[in-house]
Design a protein around this motif. Structure first.
Motif, short mmCIF file in Angstrom:
data_model
loop_
_atom_site.label_atom_id
_atom_site.label_comp_id
_atom_site.label_asym_id
_atom_site.label_seq_id
_atom_site.Cartn_x
_atom_site.Cartn_y
_atom_site.Cartn_z
N HIS A 97 -5.76 34.94 -29.14
CA HIS A 97 -6.09 34.64 -27.82
C HIS A 97 -6.68 33.63 -27.19
O HIS A 97 -7.77 33.24 -27.66
CB HIS A 97 -6.84 36.05 -27.24
N ASN A 98 -6.31 32.91 -26.01
CA ASN A 98 -7.07 31.76 -25.60
C ASN A 98 -8.26 32.27 -24.87
O ASN A 98 -8.23 33.43 -24.53
CB ASN A 98 -6.35 30.91 -24.45
N VAL A 99 -9.38 31.46 -24.93
CA VAL A 99 -10.67 31.87 -24.40
C VAL A 99 -11.24 30.95 -23.13
O VAL A 99 -11.11 29.63 -23.51
CB VAL A 99 -11.77 32.21 -25.48
N VAL A 100 -11.46 31.60 -22.09
CA VAL A 100 -11.98 30.54 -20.89
C VAL A 100 -13.55 30.75 -20.71
O VAL A 100 -13.87 31.82 -20.45
CB VAL A 100 -11.24 30.68 -19.83
N PHE A 101 -14.38 29.67 -21.20
CA PHE A 101 -15.72 29.82 -21.12
C PHE A 101 -16.23 29.35 -19.69
O PHE A 101 -15.79 28.01 -19.43
CB PHE A 101 -16.43 29.25 -22.17
N LEU A 102 -16.63 29.76 -18.50
CA LEU A 102 -17.24 29.64 -17.72
C LEU A 102 -18.56 29.12 -17.65
O LEU A 102 -19.53 29.70 -18.20
CB LEU A 102 -17.11 30.58 -16.53
#
Lengths: 230, 230
Positions: free
Chosen positions: A92-97
């Protein structure tokens, strides 16, 4: 197929200051990591105004306590790294804001380094830094011609750099304001301050005398060689 | 109804690094000002990739010669101001496109000041600065914790600031590279360089030894206290 951790800057506050690239990256992601609980996370709040579908995504709340205690910080970074690595392991790609830009004083960068060290793919997607937004809010430039731009974090002794030529930006001075104001005065520097830049509760202070002794965490002082106002 | 001059940053090169706000402002504008002829204008080229309708808009080509000759510069700024004021007087908003961010070493800011002085409304819309994009391209942060960020333009004597703590960014060093490399070596600083960052012809130099003696105008050196690579 290996998964990637994206560190995405959402800019200073105005959701429209998010880049097209950041917008698309957030929109396509299934798993979003944020550096605190949803209710209190400024970066999440900014992105959600632009991308309401954020509420349907899986949110990883990474505890990132605001402390200088190395042991506590290391533990929270380790925990955050474990949480994200677990997702990446499942492809799963993860996007950290992150608020502002990920390359400038972001808490994200510690997770970035530890995830990279574990051999996973990492990618930084820029956001507008708060100091650029503060100058724009003041309707002025930061630096011209041969002027250096010197950005000083609150934990650094400001005197060391205030004597240098160019524009000085003092970040997150909040609780240290009496000390910072004194240092600016002793160098006969004029200064302006923007609190909560581009957020709905933005406040501008147009001179050193107007700057209070206490302000919120998102306060930023600009001291230019010449007058700040255009 | 009075008209406004918008100074819009299109970021470092990748059209997707344009913000939503900049995108909308460019899209809605009828009159676009650019700092050179259309064929050679990098900012126009970047924006057109995202907004092909740019070709149907009125384009004001403002001559902005790359020179330090004050008389030539003043004349071109005056001419540019006249061209833009003429449009504003007819109640046409003008969007001035500029590479990177308008607050950092942009040629736009001179026009901004003179149009503002004439009593017209002005507005700055931020873009991603090249140094943030260069760090992202290198997959690394710029500054952490108590590290100052010191951005030095090519025309400033670099020695004055290389001895300071923190991350040093040397902008537009192009033709001064032998001198800049020597100054970095004498301070035992390691450095990396990105040329044409996020453009299709981007080149990365991962150590001081790799950096050539001559490079294009859009070259940017990053010298960090610790190793630059994550």
């Amino acid at each position: 197929m290996s998964a990637t951790l994206y560190g995405v800057g959402v800019g200073p506050g105005d959701p429209e200051l998010i880049t097209i690239k950041a917008y698309k990256t957030i929109e396509h992601a299934q798993t979003i990591a944020i550096p605190s609980a949803k209710d209190t996370c400024m970066a999440y709040h900014i992105a959600r105004q632009l991308i309401p579908e954020l509420e349907q995504k899986t949110i990883l709340e990474i505890p990132m306590p605001m402390t200088k205690d190395t042991a506590i910080l290391e533990e929270s970074h380790k925990k955050g790294t474990d949480m994200i690595a677990k997702e990446l392991k499942q492809h799963h790609n993860v996007v950290f804001l992150t608020l502002g830009d990920p390359t400038i004083y972001s808490t994200y960068i510690y997770i970035h380094k530890s995830i990279h060290a574990l051999g996973y793919s990492t990618c930084i997607i820029n956001g507008i830094p708060s100091f650029c937004a503060a100058a724009a809010a003041l309707n002025t430039g930061l630096v011209e011609k041969d002027q250096p731009l010197i950005v000083i974090p609150s934990s650094y002794p400001v005197e060391n750099l205030l004597t240098q030529k160019g524009t000085k930006v003092l970040m997150k001075s909040g609780r240290k304001l009496p000390y910072v104001k004194e240092a600016l005065k002793s160098q006969a520097l004029q200064a302006v301050m923007v609190e909560n830049c581009t957020m709905t509760n933005e406040i501008q202070y147009r001179s050193l005398d107007e700057i209070p002794d206490n302000a919120g965490y998102y306060s930023l002082i600009i001291a230019k060689e010449d007058a700040v106002n255009t």
